[in-house]
Write an enzyme that holds these catalytic residues in place. Structure first.
Site: not given
Ligand code: NAD
Ligand code: DAU
Length: 353
Positions: A133-135, A159, A163
């Protein structure tokens, strides 16, 4: 030939499996734990397809994964399995550490043992693709350039931290053991089969049910939206031609403030399924308490993927969101299947009465 997909009963994994089987003649072994987010209804059209082998299980179960690898001899493993919802990670981070960190670690170890024992030619052709993810890059200010692959990792939620940890493990397994890995870091997806705890499906379903449309804080947080089928095409392209050990950012060049996304959905519903009382759906918009630690802006610089592998998205936000709203209107049986008791418990925990 066979590929092993993990998390293929979830939103993106499910779309990936459906698209893959429609376009390839390879078998898919689909390993999914069927958490609250896993849904076999998404795969109902594959029930009689002998090229889809569904196995319920945990990516962290080494014995199970080792047996599957030996039995099916996949040429690639694609890891979609994860706990994926930021709000749930705030309420209870334990499952996120279990699956995203420990699960990825155990999966990497199972895959490494299998890959090490392969004959040289098959070893060379093998790929482990990790979907991320970009997060992991944290948050942007309005004037910052979009996230590129060399941005620092600055995850802000349980989260995104879990990741980020998984990405680091994947990187290290390549650097240390030579495992042939690829990583993709994608922005916010939307489209068919999206579990309605996430903003876009939640708003569509709440609107139709006459319920409030909850906007966290001021609604000016920005996300970069990508139609899920475009994410799947990017993953296929990276699997096919990505450079080993590289990461690829995937995004739609569709930055939108949350409030604008919700207004677009309301306008589409006004057109496609007007309210009986003639009032606009936007009148259901309700401001609620902000998400703790809410990242203000995500945006992806997807130029590397376009330059090196020739990928670009097929959908604009306007075309993708119209397809999505129409899909939810046309697939009320799928919706009814996911809005089960445990989903209703989540709604009352998160949004109160
Ligand atoms: P999802 O929550 O809809 O689906 C996750 C799937 O993984 C479910 O089917 C679930 O049953 C399964 N699963 C969970 N824990 C498991 C375990 N221990 N073993 C086996 N299966 C397990 O998630 P999604 O939105 O489809 O996301 C898929 C992947 O893409 C995730 O890795 C996520 O981090 C990443 N991602 C998501 C988005 C997005 O916008 N949704 C964007 C970028 C990246
Ligand atoms: O950026 C990629 C990520 O996108 C993925 O890695 C995650 O798995 C995926 O869930 C998604 O995370 P977000 O937190 O951005 O998605 P979500 O749909 O939960 O929220 C989108 C935005 O809308 C976010 O700014 C929070 C806001 N929001 C969300 C909900 C559920 C609201 O304002 N109200 C809501 O009720």
């Amino acid at each position: 030939m066979t590929i092993l997909v993990t998390g293929g009963a979830g939103f993106i994994g499910g779309n990936f499996v459906l698209d893959w089987l429609a376009a390839h003649d390879e078998t898919v072994v689909n390993l999914d734990k069927l958490t609250y987010a896993g849904n076999l209804q998404t795969l109902a059209s594959l029930r009689d397809n002998p090229r889809h082998v569904f196995v319920q299980g945990d990516i962290g179960d080494r014995e199970l994964v080792a047996n599957l690898l030996v039995q099916y001899q996949p040429r690639a493993v694609l890891n979609f399995a994860a706990e994926s919802h930021v709000d749930r990670s705030i309420h209870g981070p334990g499952d996120f550490i279990h699956t995203n960190v420990l699960g990825t670690f155990n999966l990497l170890e199972s895959v490494r043992a299998y890959w090490t024992a392969l004959p040289a030619e098959e070893q060379q052709a093998f790929r482990f693709l990790h979907v991320s993810t970009d997060e992991v890059y944290g948050t942007l200010s309005p004037a910052d350039p979009p996230f590129a692959e060399d941005n620092r990792y600055e995850p802000n939620s349980p989260y995104s931290a879990s990741k980020a940890a998984s990405d680091h493990l994947v990187r290290a397994w390549h650097h240390t053991y030579g495992l042939p890995v690829l990583t993709t870091n994608c922005s916010n997806n939307y489209g068919p089969y999206h579990f309605p705890e996430k903003l876009i499906p939640l708003v569509i379903l709440n609107a139709l049910a006459g319920k409030p449309l909850p906007i966290y804080g001021d609604g000016q947080q920005v996300r970069d939206w990508l139609y899920v089928k475009d994410h799947c095409s990017a993953i296929r392209r990276v699997l096919e031609a990505g450079q080993l050990g590289e990461t690829y950012n995937v995004g739609g060049w569709n930055e939108k403030a949350n409030l604008d996304v919700v207004r677009s959905i309301c306008a589409l519903l006004d057109e496609l399924r007007p309210r009986a009382d003639g009032q606009p759906y936007a009148s259901q918009i309700t401001y609620v308490q902000d998400r703790p630690g809410h990242d203000r802006r995500y945006a992806i610089d997807a130029r590397k993927l376009q330059r090196e592998l020739g990928w670009k998205p097929a959908e604009t936000f306007d075309s993708g969101i119209r397809k999505t709203v129409q899909w939810y209107l046309d697939n009320q049986a799928w919706v009814a299947g996911v809005t089960s008791g445990s989903y209703r418990d989540w709604l009352s925990q998160q949004y109160g009465a």
